[in-house]
Design an enzyme around this catalytic site. Sequence first.
Site, PDB file in Angstrom:
ATOM      1  N   SER A  58      42.008  36.074  42.248  1.00  0.00           N
ATOM      2  CA  SER A  58      40.791  36.736  42.748  1.00  0.00           C
ATOM      3  C   SER A  58      40.681  38.192  42.531  1.00  0.00           C
ATOM      4  O   SER A  58      41.781  38.782  41.963  1.00  0.00           O
ATOM      5  CB  SER A  58      40.492  36.531  44.308  1.00  0.00           C
ATOM      6  OG  SER A  58      41.719  37.167  45.063  1.00  0.00           O
TER       7      SER A  58
ATOM      8  N   ASP B  55      49.887  33.929  40.958  1.00  0.00           N
ATOM      9  CA  ASP B  55      49.355  34.140  42.605  1.00  0.00           C
ATOM     10  C   ASP B  55      50.208  33.136  43.346  1.00  0.00           C
ATOM     11  O   ASP B  55      50.816  32.470  42.988  1.00  0.00           O
ATOM     12  CB  ASP B  55      48.025  33.949  42.739  1.00  0.00           C
ATOM     13  CG  ASP B  55      47.088  35.048  43.524  1.00  0.00           C
ATOM     14  OD1 ASP B  55      47.601  35.221  44.742  1.00  0.00           O
ATOM     15  OD2 ASP B  55      46.269  35.619  42.961  1.00  0.00           O
TER      16      ASP B  55
ATOM     17  N   SER C 203      46.814  53.228  43.984  1.00  0.00           N
ATOM     18  CA  SER C 203      45.426  53.309  44.850  1.00  0.00           C
ATOM     19  C   SER C 203      45.346  55.029  44.937  1.00  0.00           C
ATOM     20  O   SER C 203      46.401  55.691  45.015  1.00  0.00           O
ATOM     21  CB  SER C 203      45.497  52.588  46.172  1.00  0.00           C
ATOM     22  OG  SER C 203      44.505  53.009  46.953  1.00  0.00           O
TER      23      SER C 203
ATOM     24  N   TYR D   1      50.612  51.077  53.322  1.00  0.00           N
ATOM     25  CA  TYR D   1      49.819  50.718  52.238  1.00  0.00           C
ATOM     26  C   TYR D   1      49.980  52.213  51.298  1.00  0.00           C
ATOM     27  O   TYR D   1      50.382  52.220  50.149  1.00  0.00           O
ATOM     28  CB  TYR D   1      48.283  50.683  52.445  1.00  0.00           C
ATOM     29  CG  TYR D   1      47.667  50.224  51.170  1.00  0.00           C
ATOM     30  CD1 TYR D   1      47.870  49.285  50.426  1.00  0.00           C
ATOM     31  CD2 TYR D   1      46.368  51.246  50.597  1.00  0.00           C
ATOM     32  CE1 TYR D   1      46.902  48.969  49.434  1.00  0.00           C
ATOM     33  CE2 TYR D   1      45.873  51.102  49.854  1.00  0.00           C
ATOM     34  CZ  TYR D   1      46.066  49.776  48.816  1.00  0.00           C
ATOM     35  OH  TYR D   1      45.298  49.565  47.713  1.00  0.00           O
TER      36      TYR D   1
ATOM     37  N   ASP E  11      55.374  33.789  43.887  1.00  0.00           N
ATOM     38  CA  ASP E  11      55.683  34.975  44.803  1.00  0.00           C
ATOM     39  C   ASP E  11      55.937  35.954  43.884  1.00  0.00           C
ATOM     40  O   ASP E  11      57.411  36.046  43.497  1.00  0.00           O
ATOM     41  CB  ASP E  11      56.243  34.557  45.957  1.00  0.00           C
ATOM     42  CG  ASP E  11      56.484  35.830  46.898  1.00  0.00           C
ATOM     43  OD1 ASP E  11      56.327  36.667  46.487  1.00  0.00           O
ATOM     44  OD2 ASP E  11      56.763  35.402  48.016  1.00  0.00           O
ATOM     45  N   VAL E  12      55.459  37.053  43.921  1.00  0.00           N
ATOM     46  CA  VAL E  12      55.910  38.231  43.054  1.00  0.00           C
ATOM     47  C   VAL E  12      56.966  38.956  43.424  1.00  0.00           C
ATOM     48  O   VAL E  12      57.966  39.558  42.611  1.00  0.00           O
ATOM     49  CB  VAL E  12      54.814  39.325  42.740  1.00  0.00           C
ATOM     50  CG1 VAL E  12      53.378  38.681  41.933  1.00  0.00           C
ATOM     51  CG2 VAL E  12      54.363  39.941  44.019  1.00  0.00           C
TER      52      VAL E  12
ATOM     53  N   LEU F 184      40.782  41.900  41.557  1.00  0.00           N
ATOM     54  CA  LEU F 184      41.070  42.881  40.255  1.00  0.00           C
ATOM     55  C   LEU F 184      41.843  41.773  39.252  1.00  0.00           C
ATOM     56  O   LEU F 184      41.482  42.014  37.986  1.00  0.00           O
ATOM     57  CB  LEU F 184      41.883  44.107  40.396  1.00  0.00           C
ATOM     58  CG  LEU F 184      41.342  45.120  41.507  1.00  0.00           C
ATOM     59  CD1 LEU F 184      42.358  46.049  41.721  1.00  0.00           C
ATOM     60  CD2 LEU F 184      39.870  45.566  41.003  1.00  0.00           C
TER      61      LEU F 184
ATOM     62  N   CYS G 238      48.329  43.364  39.660  1.00  0.00           N
ATOM     63  CA  CYS G 238      47.397  43.402  40.623  1.00  0.00           C
ATOM     64  C   CYS G 238      47.709  43.153  41.871  1.00  0.00           C
ATOM     65  O   CYS G 238      46.937  43.145  43.087  1.00  0.00           O
ATOM     66  CB  CYS G 238      46.171  42.769  40.072  1.00  0.00           C
ATOM     67  SG  CYS G 238      45.602  43.239  38.343  1.00  0.00           S
TER      68      CYS G 238
END
Length: 253
Positions: A15, A36, A146, A159, A57-58, A17, A84
């Site tokens: 989903s 994902d 970000s 974050y 899982d990254v 980006l 992403c």
Amino acid sequence: MDIAGSAALVTGAASGLGAATAAALADRGARVYGLDLPKAVAEAGPRPDGITLLGADVTEEAAVREALARIEADGAPLRLAVNCAGIAPSARILGRKGPHDLELFRTVLNVNLLGTFNVMRLAAESMARHEPDDEGRRGVVVNTASVAAFEGQVGQIAYAASKAGVAGMTITAARDLARHGIRVVTIAPGIVDTPMMAGFTEEVRASLAATVTYPQRLAAPGEYARLVTMIVEHDYLNGETIRMDGALRMSAR
């Protein structure tokens, strides 16, 4: 570097980006493998031609290595990795219920920073095994930070820290991987209209859009994807964090 005919690995591809980036790269002739979480892959349903979703899982080395082994077995050389995948829970250092939960902070760093590093290092290992092109190029890694890395708002401590870490890795990663012919560039988006925004009312979305200097709207995931393709094709972009934010500078709240 040419996109067509190469394999591309995109995390968070079910989903937002990641999905937009996977679609843009597939449209340009890449063989795209999207990573994902297994649940997200199951819920995403069929993907367009040229995109294969893999549950992984990254943050787990074995899972990412398994995905890379699948890419190797399919035969197209891995030339591009785009990170992403990420999460963005909100909590203050000291809130009404006490101090910030330590496990929540650890989880955010684990997914956003360690997960990005894990995929970058293993993808680079795979890219380095392939023969370079005529100009010595083997691949490109695009990471996602970000604007919160630079102007984290109230409640964004975990974050902001994780995304600042991603931005901070950029120049060192580019220097580390230069001898292998691999570039590293980071994108720092502002407010993007992804599924994470779906829970906000139109009033809130409009107020967020009003904070952007110009154009005064939320960014579209496709704009992030177009920036990825530009980075891939622009060989002199390396070791840089690019803000994609409409000149937004985040306020404290």
